[in-house]
Motif scaffolding. Sequence first.
Motif, PDB file in Angstrom:
ATOM      1  N   GLY A 269     -42.037  32.464 -38.326  1.00  0.00           N
ATOM      2  CA  GLY A 269     -41.823  32.975 -39.681  1.00  0.00           C
ATOM      3  C   GLY A 269     -42.183  34.442 -39.752  1.00  0.00           C
ATOM      4  O   GLY A 269     -41.619  35.261 -39.043  1.00  0.00           O
ATOM      5  N   MET A 270     -43.156  34.769 -40.593  1.00  0.00           N
ATOM      6  CA  MET A 270     -43.605  36.165 -40.701  1.00  0.00           C
ATOM      7  C   MET A 270     -45.120  36.230 -40.510  1.00  0.00           C
ATOM      8  O   MET A 270     -45.863  35.419 -41.068  1.00  0.00           O
ATOM      9  CB  MET A 270     -43.254  36.733 -42.083  1.00  0.00           C
ATOM     10  N   LYS A 271     -45.549  37.226 -39.728  1.00  0.00           N
ATOM     11  CA  LYS A 271     -46.985  37.432 -39.506  1.00  0.00           C
ATOM     12  C   LYS A 271     -47.452  38.512 -40.480  1.00  0.00           C
ATOM     13  O   LYS A 271     -46.951  39.631 -40.454  1.00  0.00           O
ATOM     14  CB  LYS A 271     -47.197  37.879 -38.061  1.00  0.00           C
ATOM     15  N   LEU A 272     -48.377  38.131 -41.363  1.00  0.00           N
ATOM     16  CA  LEU A 272     -48.880  39.095 -42.354  1.00  0.00           C
ATOM     17  C   LEU A 272     -50.045  39.885 -41.772  1.00  0.00           C
ATOM     18  O   LEU A 272     -50.853  39.335 -41.017  1.00  0.00           O
ATOM     19  CB  LEU A 272     -49.375  38.354 -43.606  1.00  0.00           C
ATOM     20  N   ALA A 273     -50.129  41.163 -42.116  1.00  0.00           N
ATOM     21  CA  ALA A 273     -51.262  41.987 -41.666  1.00  0.00           C
ATOM     22  C   ALA A 273     -52.478  41.616 -42.509  1.00  0.00           C
ATOM     23  O   ALA A 273     -52.585  42.010 -43.681  1.00  0.00           O
ATOM     24  CB  ALA A 273     -50.935  43.465 -41.796  1.00  0.00           C
ATOM     25  N   ALA A 274     -53.399  40.858 -41.921  1.00  0.00           N
ATOM     26  CA  ALA A 274     -54.593  40.426 -42.656  1.00  0.00           C
ATOM     27  C   ALA A 274     -55.401  41.631 -43.121  1.00  0.00           C
ATOM     28  O   ALA A 274     -56.015  41.602 -44.190  1.00  0.00           O
ATOM     29  CB  ALA A 274     -55.441  39.513 -41.775  1.00  0.00           C
TER      30      ALA A 274
END
Length: 338
Positions: A269-274
Motif C-alpha cells: 500500500g503506502m508507507k507513511l513517514a512516521a
Amino acid sequence: MGILEHVSLKKYNTFGIDASARFFMEVRSLEELRRVFMEKALAGKRHLVLGGGSNVLFTGDFDGLVLRMCNKGKQVVERKTDSLVLKVEAGEDWDALVAWCVDQGWGGLENLSLIPGQAGTSPMQNIGAYGVELKDVFHSLEAFEKKTGQVRVFGPADCRFGYRDSYFKREGRDLFVITSVCLKLSIGLHRVNTSYGALSHELKALGFENPGIQEIRKAVMAIRQKKLPDPAILGNAGSFFKNPVVSLETFRRLQKAHPGLVAFPDQAGMKLAAGWLIEQAGWKGYRKGDAGVHEHQALVLVNHGNATGEEIAALGMAVKASVFEQFAVELEPEVNII
Ligand code: FAD
Ligand code: EPU
C-alpha cells in the motif's frame, strides 16, 4: 566460562540507560554458547542475547543472564569473477565491516553505511537505509538452536524478510542465536543504488556525477551525520517506531484531510513517514526531564542524560497515543523494549 554479576549495561546500549544485568557474559565462540545452553549454566534463568545494544530499550534491571556476542572473524567462502560470498561472525561491528568492504572494492553494503550494531543482528529486522535492505545482499546465515544445540543454516526464503521484519523477530523469536552471516558482494562492476531521493540529492550537492561505492558511502554518511543524533553524544536507538504501512484507501482519506502528508509507495500500500505524523502532532523537540523527541528527526526518541528506560517508554506511549488520536494511525515500535 566468565559469568560476571551485577554489571552495568549503560555502555552496552546506545540509549545510555543505566540498567544492570544480574549476570553477564561475553560470548566468543560457538563452543561457549553451546556450554551455556547445554550445561545448565542458565538453570532456569531468563536470558537476553545482546549485540551492539542499538535497538533495545531497557525499562529496568535485567534479572537474568545477558549474553553479549563477541565472536569475530571474516572469511571469503566463495569467489567468482564478478562476485564473492563473505562470511562474517556475528560479533563484528556492522559499520567497520561496511568500511572494510568498500575499501576492498566490494560493493553492496555502501548504502547501509553508519548503521550502528553488529553484523549478526543485521538480519533480525532486515536493516535498511537509503534504498537498500539487508535482504538485497543476503546469502545465508548460521544460527544456534537453543533447544537442541544444533547449528542450522537459513537461506533467504527461510528468513522471511520484510520491512524491518524477519522470521527471527516473529515465529523464531528467542529460539535461535545468529552466529554468522554470509553476504553476497559485487567485485569490479557494481550496480549502485541511488534511487532514494535524499541520496541522489546529496550526491549532486557533493558534486559526485557518476558515483561509485566510495562516493555512495560518503554521501550516506553525510546525510546521516546531518539528520541523526550520534549515540556517543546523545543517547538514542535510531527510529523508535516503524513507518506505518496503510492501504491506498486509508492513504487517500488521510491525504484529503492532511494534504501535506508524506508517504511513499510500498508493496502492501503506502508507507507513511512516521516522523511527519509525530512532528505534526507537535512532538518535535519536546523534552520532559531527560527524555525527549529529537529536534531534527521526530521519529528518534533521545536520552538527554539520565532518563530511565521507563521514562523513554512512557514518552513513546504518549507519542503513539497522540498520533492515533490525530490521524487514527497505529505506530508500532521498531525498538525492542525489554
Ligand atoms: P541489539 O540492539 O543488541 O539487539 C537487537 C535485538 O536483536 C534484540 O532483541 C536482541 O536480543 C537481538 N539480537 C542481537 N544479536 C542477536 C543475535 N546474534 N542472535 C539473535 N538475536 C540477536 N536500523 C536500520 O535498519 N536502519 C537504519 O538506518 C538505522 N539507523 C540507526 C541509527 C542510529 C543512530 C541508531 C542508534 C540505530 C539505528 N538503527 C537502524 C537500529 C539498529 O542500529 C539496528 O537495528 C541494528 O541492526 C541493531 O544491532 P545491534 O547489534 O545493536 O542489536
Ligand atoms: N519527516 C518529517 N519530520 C521529521 C522527520 C521526517 O516531516 O521530523 C518527513 C520528511 O518529509 C522526510 C521523510 O519524513 O523526507 C522521511 O524522513 P527520513 O528520510 O529521515 O527517513 P525516515 O522514514 O524517517 C527511515 C528509516 C531510517 C533510515 C532512513 C533512510 C524507518 C523506521 N526508519 O527513516 O532507519 O535510516 O529511512 O532510509 O524505516 C532506523 O530504522 O532506526 C532508521 C534510522
